[in-house]
Write an enzyme that holds these catalytic residues in place. Structure first.
Site, PDB file in Angstrom:
ATOM      1  CB  THR A  76       7.855  -8.855  49.117  1.00  0.00           C
ATOM      2  OG1 THR A  76       7.346  -7.912  49.116  1.00  0.00           O
ATOM      3  CG2 THR A  76       9.015  -8.450  48.356  1.00  0.00           C
ATOM      4  CB  CYS A  77       2.566  -9.665  50.012  1.00  0.00           C
ATOM      5  SG  CYS A  77       2.652  -8.017  50.236  1.00  0.00           S
TER       6      CYS A  77
END
Length: 269
Positions: free
Chosen positions: A218-219
């Site tokens: 997700t980063c």
């Protein structure tokens, strides 16, 4: 509003209207309690004897269901005070959240010039703060980049066809899975150069591919997907992942769907 990063806020339309400084009307009450106003006005058609038999206290339910006393003079509603009661009840409900809204505006004033809000409508402010609740696939496609497969490959085509088949709620779950949020920014500019990365897993390490689930980081707004043998397999595996992998949830969407929140902000799914 300032950064273009949307918030997942399910606020009633009258709240946004108040935040931009617009006064509420009786019609706005029906947005949050559609039966309240008709039931209240129905009292006007009752005979004095019927009102007396009703033995109705001079109070009104709040949005939370608590009875709020409206007068220290009247204890019960009757034909002599019915008009006064209706006006006081409506006045209370119309201004029930004034203090809360003002506190929110005070907080907003630390980030944005609140007087500028008078230039917008409630729906416009909601769109600026929360973007659109539905995922616009054309916008997502416009920021997509591909690794290990071409844009015209079967796997990429199956993926976008699967996204088309997903409901709006499932698309939000997908976005939470790959980016930790449930809404896209409003415009292409609001992505600020961040691409959605679609990466095919190394077939020599992940084989047979149909035995593996997709992964996400997700980063990095990154989806890693096995080289599945069919669209049906891709659909089933991706759907399983978005429903059952809930480790990262930056805007708390999973908590609203299932009370199983966890936080693990840098690990892949």
């Amino acid at each position: 509003v300032r950064t273009g990063s949307p918030l997942s806020l399910a606020l009633a339309p009258p709240v946004w209207k108040q935040l931009v400084g617009m006064a509420l009307t009786v019609n706005d009450l029906e947005e949050i309690d559609r039966d309240y106003v008709p039931s209240l006005l129905q009292l006007r058609s009752m005979t004095p004897a019927a009102l007396n038999r009703l033995d109705m206290p001079y109070s009104t339910p709040s949005a939370s269901g608590t009875d709020i006393r409206l007068s220290f003079v009247h204890t019960h509603v009757n034909s002599d005070n019915i008009e006064e009661y209706i006006q006081q009840a409506l006045l209370y409900r119309l201004h029930e959240f004034d203090a809360v809204v003002e506190a929110v505006r005070d907080g907003m004033a630390r980030v944005i010039p609140v007087p500028m809000l008078y230039l917008f409508t409630g729906p416009e402010l909601e769109k600026m703060a929360c973007s659109m609740p539905n995922i616009q696939l054309d916008l997502l496609k416009s920021v997509a980049t591909y690794r290990g497969a071409g844009e015209d490959s079967d796997l990429v085509k199956w993926f976008w066809e699967t996204m088309e088949d997903f409901s709006h709620a499932e698309r939000s779950l997908f976005l939470r899975f790959v980016w930790g949020r449930t809404r896209l920014p409003r415009t292409l500019a609001d992505f600020r150069g961040r691409d959605f990365v679609f990466q095919v897993m190394d077939s020599s390490k992940y084989r047979p591919a149909d035995n593996f689930l997709p992964e996400s980081y997700t980063c990095f707004f990154l989806l890693k997907i096995p080289n599945y043998s069919s669209k049906e397999t891709l659909y089933q595996k991706l759907k399983y992942a978005i429903y059952h992998c809930k480790a990262i949830d930056l805007d708390d969407y999973a908590r609203a769907l299932a009370a199983e929140p966890e936080e693990d902000f840098d690990e892949p799914y």
